[in-house]
Motif scaffolding. Structure first.
Motif, PDB file in Angstrom:
ATOM      1  N   SER A 208      98.443  28.902  13.373  1.00  0.00           N
ATOM      2  CA  SER A 208      97.371  29.888  13.354  1.00  0.00           C
ATOM      3  C   SER A 208      96.563  29.708  12.075  1.00  0.00           C
ATOM      4  CB  SER A 208      97.951  31.311  13.404  1.00  0.00           C
ATOM      5  OG  SER A 208      98.794  31.454  14.528  1.00  0.00           O
ATOM      6  N   CYS A 210      92.176  29.599  10.404  1.00  0.00           N
ATOM      7  CA  CYS A 210      90.736  29.721  10.594  1.00  0.00           C
ATOM      8  C   CYS A 210      90.058  29.475   9.256  1.00  0.00           C
ATOM      9  CB  CYS A 210      90.351  31.095  11.164  1.00  0.00           C
ATOM     10  SG  CYS A 210      90.636  32.483  10.046  1.00  0.00           S
ATOM     11  N   TYR A 218      95.596  30.794   6.871  1.00  0.00           N
ATOM     12  CA  TYR A 218      96.511  30.595   7.985  1.00  0.00           C
ATOM     13  C   TYR A 218      97.695  31.547   7.860  1.00  0.00           C
ATOM     14  CZ  TYR A 218     100.478  28.108   5.845  1.00  0.00           C
ATOM     15  OH  TYR A 218     101.595  27.782   5.128  1.00  0.00           O
ATOM     16  N   TYR A 219      98.388  31.722   8.983  1.00  0.00           N
ATOM     17  CA  TYR A 219      99.574  32.574   9.002  1.00  0.00           C
ATOM     18  C   TYR A 219     100.799  31.684   9.063  1.00  0.00           C
ATOM     19  CZ  TYR A 219     103.177  35.768  10.625  1.00  0.00           C
ATOM     20  OH  TYR A 219     104.343  36.486  10.752  1.00  0.00           O
ATOM     21  N   ARG A 253     103.508  35.734  18.688  1.00  0.00           N
ATOM     22  CA  ARG A 253     102.592  34.603  18.594  1.00  0.00           C
ATOM     23  C   ARG A 253     101.305  35.100  17.950  1.00  0.00           C
ATOM     24  NH1 ARG A 253     102.628  29.769  21.671  1.00  0.00           N
ATOM     25  NH2 ARG A 253     100.665  28.626  21.542  1.00  0.00           N
ATOM     26  N   ASN A 255      97.477  34.524  16.329  1.00  0.00           N
ATOM     27  CA  ASN A 255      96.295  33.670  16.386  1.00  0.00           C
ATOM     28  C   ASN A 255      95.203  34.257  15.502  1.00  0.00           C
ATOM     29  OD1 ASN A 255      96.393  31.521  18.923  1.00  0.00           O
ATOM     30  ND2 ASN A 255      97.740  33.272  19.183  1.00  0.00           N
ATOM     31  N   TRP A 267      98.096  39.232  18.062  1.00  0.00           N
ATOM     32  CA  TRP A 267      99.510  38.938  18.212  1.00  0.00           C
ATOM     33  C   TRP A 267     100.077  39.796  19.333  1.00  0.00           C
ATOM     34  CZ3 TRP A 267      97.407  42.235  14.777  1.00  0.00           C
ATOM     35  CH2 TRP A 267      97.994  43.489  14.602  1.00  0.00           C
TER      36      TRP A 267
END
Length: 323
Positions: A208, A210, A218-219, A253, A255, A267
């Motif tokens: 994930s 951007c 990011y994560y 999950r 994004n 998520w």
């Protein structure tokens, strides 16, 4: 009674109702009208008539909106069913409340949506695409599309197959490839590849991410925290200010997407008390600002459940587009 006047009951018979003419506005006037209305109302306008529905789906409407500077950032979310592998696309609607709306109707009734997207980066008005080559020894796995000439050209590779690169980003006017053996960036102005070292690369941990205003975020699933890359220090920093948001479970999950200059986070979690039979899709909107201590800090503007689905669905893509 005047002889020239008819009795009231005869007057009603003599007066004819006014005739009405069905006037249809020219398409250019309708396009000008629709382009000034927020896209949030387009689903409603599409129900007015076939002509409205056709105009709303036409490329001419986007051209008119661009000419009038009325474009908006729209968030699109793709879910996949694990039982039938169907892809279903949703868009975030803010009226009357923030919910994900399926393109074709309720998720239980809608067929798989015929929507696809190209994972690419736009630099200097051109579209850069990496990967997809069949020959892993090819040095021309990157292509660039010029909208002005409507033509594709190959970009000389740096010597390794781009299929090994898991992600690509556009930062500071360069086309970056991340996730392979090393981090490299294509400088299109000088037509050369630059080695960026390994500090920024996270291997397969790139799930994930951007880029917002040249800030790479990011994560990190393992650490369960958001990070941003400090180009001056050449290391990752924790994005502060999101402690209230980061309560994702290990199976969630996550994004990210650049949503009009803000970070959209989506998520999923199981619905409490459902016995893990149903899921909730969450969405958050985070603005980025400067901070005296942390340099960059996130501020949560809102977050809420935007969709409820069965456990068979999972998040696949989150994309923001200006339309």
């Amino acid at each position: 009674m005047n002889n020239d006047e008819a009795p009231p009951h005869e007057q009603n018979k003599m007066v004819s109702p006014p005739t009405t003419t069905s006037l249809s506005l020219p398409n250019d006037i309708l396009l000008s009208f629709l382009s000034r209305v927020s896209r949030l109302y387009y689903p409603t306008f599409s129900l007015v008539s076939k002509s409205f529905r056709s105009l709303i789906a036409s490329p001419e409407l986007y051209q008119t909106r661009s000419f009038l500077h009325r474009t908006e950032s729209c968030l699109y979310v793709c879910l996949r069913s694990l039982t039938d592998s169907n892809l279903r696309w949703f868009t975030l609607c803010r009226v009357p409340d923030r919910k994900l709306t399926n393109f074709s109707g309720p998720i239980n009734d809608a067929p798989s949506s015929r929507v696809s997207f190209l994972d690419c980066r736009v630099l200097d008005g051109k579209i850069y695409v990496a990967g997809g080559c069949e020959d892993c020894d090819s040095l021309n796995c990157i292509e660039v599309f010029d909208p002005n000439t409507q033509s594709w050209e190959s970009v000389a590779s740096h010597g390794r197959c781009e299929r090994l690169a898991y992600k690509s980003v556009g930062i500071e006017g360069k086309f970056h490839l991340l996730g392979g053996a090393s981090h490299v960036a294509y400088n299109y102005r000088e037509g050369r590849w630059d080695s960026m070292g390994t500090e920024m690369d996270m291997g397969r941990a790139w799930v994930s991410y951007c880029v917002i205003k040249n800030i790479l975020l990011y994560y990190h699933e393992r650490d369960r925290e958001f990070k941003w890359y400090d180009y001056k220090g050449r290391f990752w920093r924790k994005l502060m200010g999101l402690e209230r948001l980061v309560k994702f479970l290990c199976y969630s999950r996550v994004n990210l997407a650049d949503y009009g200059g803000k970070m959209a986070v989506l998520w999923d979690t199981f619905v409490p008390g459902s016995g893990s039979k149903n899921k909730m899709i969450w969405c958050a909107e985070v603005s980025l600002g400067s901070h005296e201590v942390y340099d960059i800090c996130g501020e949560i503007e809102w977050f809420d459940v935007v969709l409820r689905v069965s456990k068979s669905y999972e998040l696949v893509h989150v994309i923001a587009a200006t339309v």
